[in-house]
Motif scaffolding. Structure first.
Motif, PDB file in Angstrom:
ATOM      1  N   THR A  35       0.868  -1.180   0.000  1.00 30.78           N
ATOM      2  CA  THR A  35       0.000   0.000   0.000  1.00 30.78           C
ATOM      3  C   THR A  35       0.899   1.222   0.000  1.00 30.78           C
ATOM      4  O   THR A  35       1.863   1.281   0.776  1.00 30.78           O
ATOM      5  CB  THR A  35      -0.922   0.010   1.233  1.00 30.78           C
ATOM      6  OG1 THR A  35      -1.674  -1.202   1.272  1.00 30.78           O
ATOM      7  CG2 THR A  35      -1.868   1.197   1.190  1.00 30.78           C
ATOM      8  N   TYR A  37       1.294   5.553  -0.128  1.00 32.50           N
ATOM      9  CA  TYR A  37       0.764   6.910   0.011  1.00 32.50           C
ATOM     10  C   TYR A  37       1.804   7.915  -0.459  1.00 32.50           C
ATOM     11  O   TYR A  37       2.984   7.814  -0.093  1.00 32.50           O
ATOM     12  CB  TYR A  37       0.455   7.234   1.476  1.00 32.50           C
ATOM     13  CG  TYR A  37      -0.785   6.617   2.056  1.00 32.50           C
ATOM     14  CD1 TYR A  37      -2.000   7.318   2.075  1.00 32.50           C
ATOM     15  CD2 TYR A  37      -0.752   5.344   2.606  1.00 32.50           C
ATOM     16  CE1 TYR A  37      -3.142   6.758   2.633  1.00 32.50           C
ATOM     17  CE2 TYR A  37      -1.891   4.773   3.163  1.00 32.50           C
ATOM     18  CZ  TYR A  37      -3.075   5.489   3.171  1.00 32.50           C
ATOM     19  OH  TYR A  37      -4.205   4.934   3.724  1.00 32.50           O
ATOM     20  N   ASP A  38       1.370   8.892  -1.251  1.00 34.97           N
ATOM     21  CA  ASP A  38       2.169  10.079  -1.524  1.00 34.97           C
ATOM     22  C   ASP A  38       1.382  11.257  -0.964  1.00 34.97           C
ATOM     23  O   ASP A  38       0.355  11.667  -1.527  1.00 34.97           O
ATOM     24  CB  ASP A  38       2.414  10.263  -3.016  1.00 34.97           C
ATOM     25  CG  ASP A  38       3.367  11.418  -3.313  1.00 34.97           C
ATOM     26  OD1 ASP A  38       3.448  12.364  -2.496  1.00 34.97           O
ATOM     27  OD2 ASP A  38       4.043  11.379  -4.361  1.00 34.97           O
ATOM     28  N   ASP A  39       1.844  11.799   0.159  1.00 36.55           N
ATOM     29  CA  ASP A  39       1.083  12.838   0.838  1.00 36.55           C
ATOM     30  C   ASP A  39       1.279  14.209   0.220  1.00 36.55           C
ATOM     31  O   ASP A  39       0.660  15.171   0.666  1.00 36.55           O
ATOM     32  CB  ASP A  39       1.446  12.841   2.329  1.00 36.55           C
ATOM     33  CG  ASP A  39       0.835  11.644   3.050  1.00 36.55           C
ATOM     34  OD1 ASP A  39      -0.393  11.535   3.055  1.00 36.55           O
ATOM     35  OD2 ASP A  39       1.596  10.805   3.570  1.00 36.55           O
ATOM     36  N   GLU A  43      -2.097  10.758  -3.419  1.00 40.81           N
ATOM     37  CA  GLU A  43      -2.253   9.441  -4.027  1.00 40.81           C
ATOM     38  C   GLU A  43      -2.249   8.327  -2.981  1.00 40.81           C
ATOM     39  O   GLU A  43      -1.484   8.343  -2.030  1.00 40.81           O
ATOM     40  CB  GLU A  43      -1.107   9.210  -5.009  1.00 40.81           C
ATOM     41  CG  GLU A  43      -1.126   7.843  -5.673  1.00 40.81           C
ATOM     42  CD  GLU A  43       0.088   7.599  -6.552  1.00 40.81           C
ATOM     43  OE1 GLU A  43       0.083   6.611  -7.291  1.00 40.81           O
ATOM     44  OE2 GLU A  43       1.046   8.406  -6.478  1.00 40.81           O
ATOM     45  N   ARG A  44      -3.098   7.349  -3.185  1.00 40.15           N
ATOM     46  CA  ARG A  44      -3.065   6.098  -2.431  1.00 40.15           C
ATOM     47  C   ARG A  44      -3.243   4.959  -3.413  1.00 40.15           C
ATOM     48  O   ARG A  44      -4.186   4.966  -4.211  1.00 40.15           O
ATOM     49  CB  ARG A  44      -4.156   6.037  -1.364  1.00 40.15           C
ATOM     50  CG  ARG A  44      -4.138   4.719  -0.555  1.00 40.15           C
ATOM     51  CD  ARG A  44      -5.332   4.627   0.398  1.00 40.15           C
ATOM     52  NE  ARG A  44      -5.302   3.393   1.181  1.00 40.15           N
ATOM     53  CZ  ARG A  44      -5.767   2.213   0.762  1.00 40.15           C
ATOM     54  NH1 ARG A  44      -6.297   2.107  -0.463  1.00 40.15           N
ATOM     55  NH2 ARG A  44      -5.705   1.148   1.546  1.00 40.15           N
ATOM     56  N   GLU A  46      -3.128   0.599  -3.685  1.00 36.50           N
ATOM     57  CA  GLU A  46      -3.101  -0.660  -2.946  1.00 36.50           C
ATOM     58  C   GLU A  46      -3.002  -1.803  -3.944  1.00 36.50           C
ATOM     59  O   GLU A  46      -3.807  -1.899  -4.875  1.00 36.50           O
ATOM     60  CB  GLU A  46      -4.357  -0.797  -2.094  1.00 36.50           C
ATOM     61  CG  GLU A  46      -4.392  -2.041  -1.222  1.00 36.50           C
ATOM     62  CD  GLU A  46      -5.598  -2.034  -0.293  1.00 36.50           C
ATOM     63  OE1 GLU A  46      -5.519  -1.383   0.773  1.00 36.50           O
ATOM     64  OE2 GLU A  46      -6.618  -2.663  -0.660  1.00 36.50           O
ATOM     65  N   CYS A 238       4.963   5.239   2.926  1.00 35.41           N
ATOM     66  CA  CYS A 238       4.488   6.622   2.992  1.00 35.41           C
ATOM     67  C   CYS A 238       5.588   7.562   2.529  1.00 35.41           C
ATOM     68  O   CYS A 238       6.686   7.574   3.093  1.00 35.41           O
ATOM     69  CB  CYS A 238       4.064   6.981   4.411  1.00 35.41           C
ATOM     70  SG  CYS A 238       2.683   5.989   5.021  1.00 35.41           S
ATOM     71  N   SER A 241       5.557  12.538   3.727  1.00 38.53           N
ATOM     72  CA  SER A 241       4.602  12.525   4.838  1.00 38.53           C
ATOM     73  C   SER A 241       5.076  13.326   6.049  1.00 38.53           C
ATOM     74  O   SER A 241       4.473  13.228   7.125  1.00 38.53           O
ATOM     75  CB  SER A 241       4.330  11.081   5.263  1.00 38.53           C
ATOM     76  OG  SER A 241       5.532  10.416   5.582  1.00 38.53           O
ATOM     77  N   ARG A 252      -4.238   7.062  10.087  1.00 38.30           N
ATOM     78  CA  ARG A 252      -3.676   6.184   9.057  1.00 38.30           C
ATOM     79  C   ARG A 252      -3.320   4.825   9.638  1.00 38.30           C
ATOM     80  O   ARG A 252      -3.619   3.787   9.035  1.00 38.30           O
ATOM     81  CB  ARG A 252      -2.446   6.813   8.404  1.00 38.30           C
ATOM     82  CG  ARG A 252      -1.817   5.917   7.332  1.00 38.30           C
ATOM     83  CD  ARG A 252      -0.885   6.676   6.429  1.00 38.30           C
ATOM     84  NE  ARG A 252      -1.588   7.764   5.757  1.00 38.30           N
ATOM     85  CZ  ARG A 252      -0.986   8.666   4.990  1.00 38.30           C
ATOM     86  NH1 ARG A 252       0.327   8.617   4.820  1.00 38.30           N
ATOM     87  NH2 ARG A 252      -1.683   9.624   4.417  1.00 38.30           N
ATOM     88  N   GLU A 256      -5.236   1.534   8.231  1.00 37.07           N
ATOM     89  CA  GLU A 256      -4.442   0.526   7.528  1.00 37.07           C
ATOM     90  C   GLU A 256      -4.120  -0.682   8.403  1.00 37.07           C
ATOM     91  O   GLU A 256      -3.411  -1.587   7.968  1.00 37.07           O
ATOM     92  CB  GLU A 256      -3.134   1.148   7.004  1.00 37.07           C
ATOM     93  CG  GLU A 256      -3.324   2.232   5.964  1.00 37.07           C
ATOM     94  CD  GLU A 256      -3.919   1.709   4.665  1.00 37.07           C
ATOM     95  OE1 GLU A 256      -3.979   0.465   4.478  1.00 37.07           O
ATOM     96  OE2 GLU A 256      -4.341   2.534   3.830  1.00 37.07           O
TER      97      GLU A 256
END
Length: 263
Positions: A35, A37-39, A43-44, A46, A238, A241, A252, A256
């Motif tokens: 999984t 994440y680009d904070d 974007e997320r 999975e 991540c 972040s 989060r 998750e």
């Protein structure tokens, strides 16, 4: 004593194959494996083990058939900790190419670079591949000169992969560093260190490991991919972040189902 996950695996790719076999409630090939994440962009992504393996197969076919890469070659990976970076690592190991995260492109047979490394990547005299690292795996608006655009090339590749040359456990697989010191590992050594890392970190089957560490050294590769894979666990990567506050991190971790946070 319970046998470790994938006890017979001797290469990183065999760890992924063991994950795909599943067979236990805690190791499900249809469940999330990576999984991301680009904070900065929101974007997320999975990917289940099956979907991840499909990306690995397509990328390995690109490496083998389009880039003519094979055992004995070295690939400099100028990439952040990202789901596509994880794909490229497993694709290199599928073909028998030694992966060199943060390596010198001038000393590599091919280079794979994100947007931030394109200038440095031009030092490579071999094949050059550029990753836009855009949401949904999008292409570059304009392909960088002298590079293949990964997002444009990979969709047409085959969904199954078979290496032309066998990948042996004693072949070079990874060049990285520990505490600033160089570390060169075969496939078997990579698996062994990953297992030791999983035991040291307390990672077991079904765990969810959240990592904010870079892939530029062993610590980040161990936390963000290899130890979870060796243990039958999954990873939450991540990126960008630093701006998250305590409440956002708590949400989060809860959403998750994170069992271990690193970095």
């Amino acid at each position: 004593m319970t046998a470790p996950f994938a006890a017979d695996a001797r290469t990183p790719v065999e760890l992924l194959h063991a994950y795909l076999r599943g067979g236990t409630p805690s190791v499900d090939p249809a469940a999330p494996l990576v999984t991301f994440y680009d904070d900065a962009s929101g974007e997320r992504v999975e990917l289940s083990a099956r979907t991840f393996d499909n990306w690995v197969a397509k990328t390995a076919n690109l490496l083998q058939d389009e880039l003519n890469a094979g055992p004995g070659d070295r690939a400099a990976l100028l990439l952040p900790a990202h789901w596509q970076s994880a794909v490229w690592l497993l694709a290199c190991w599928s073909v028998g190419v030694a992966a060199v995260p943060a390596g010198d492109p001038a000393d590599a047979d091919l280079v794979v670079s994100g947007p931030d490394g394109l200038e440095a990547a031009q030092a490579c005299e071999g094949e050059r591949v550029a990753l836009a690292l855009r949401p949904l795996g999008g292409r570059f608006p304009q392909r960088p000169d002298g590079f293949l655009d990964y997002a444009a090339e990979v969709p047409g590749q085959g969904d199954r992969f078979a290496p032309y040359s066998p990948v042996t456990p004693d072949a070079p697989a990874l060049e990285t560093s520990v505490d600033g010191l160089p570390l060169k590992l075969t496939g078997e050594q990579t698996v062994q260190l990953a297992r030791e890392g999983a035991a040291r970190l307390g990672v077991g089957p079904g765990d969810r490991v959240l990592s904010t560490l870079s892939y530029d050294n062993w610590a980040g590769l161990e936390a963000g991919l290899l130890a979870p894979l060796a243990a039958g666990a999954s990873v939450v990567l991540c990126r960008n972040s630093d701006g998250l506050d305590a409440d956002q991190w708590e949400k989060r971790v809860e959403s998750e189902r994170v069992t271990l946070r690193l970095g």
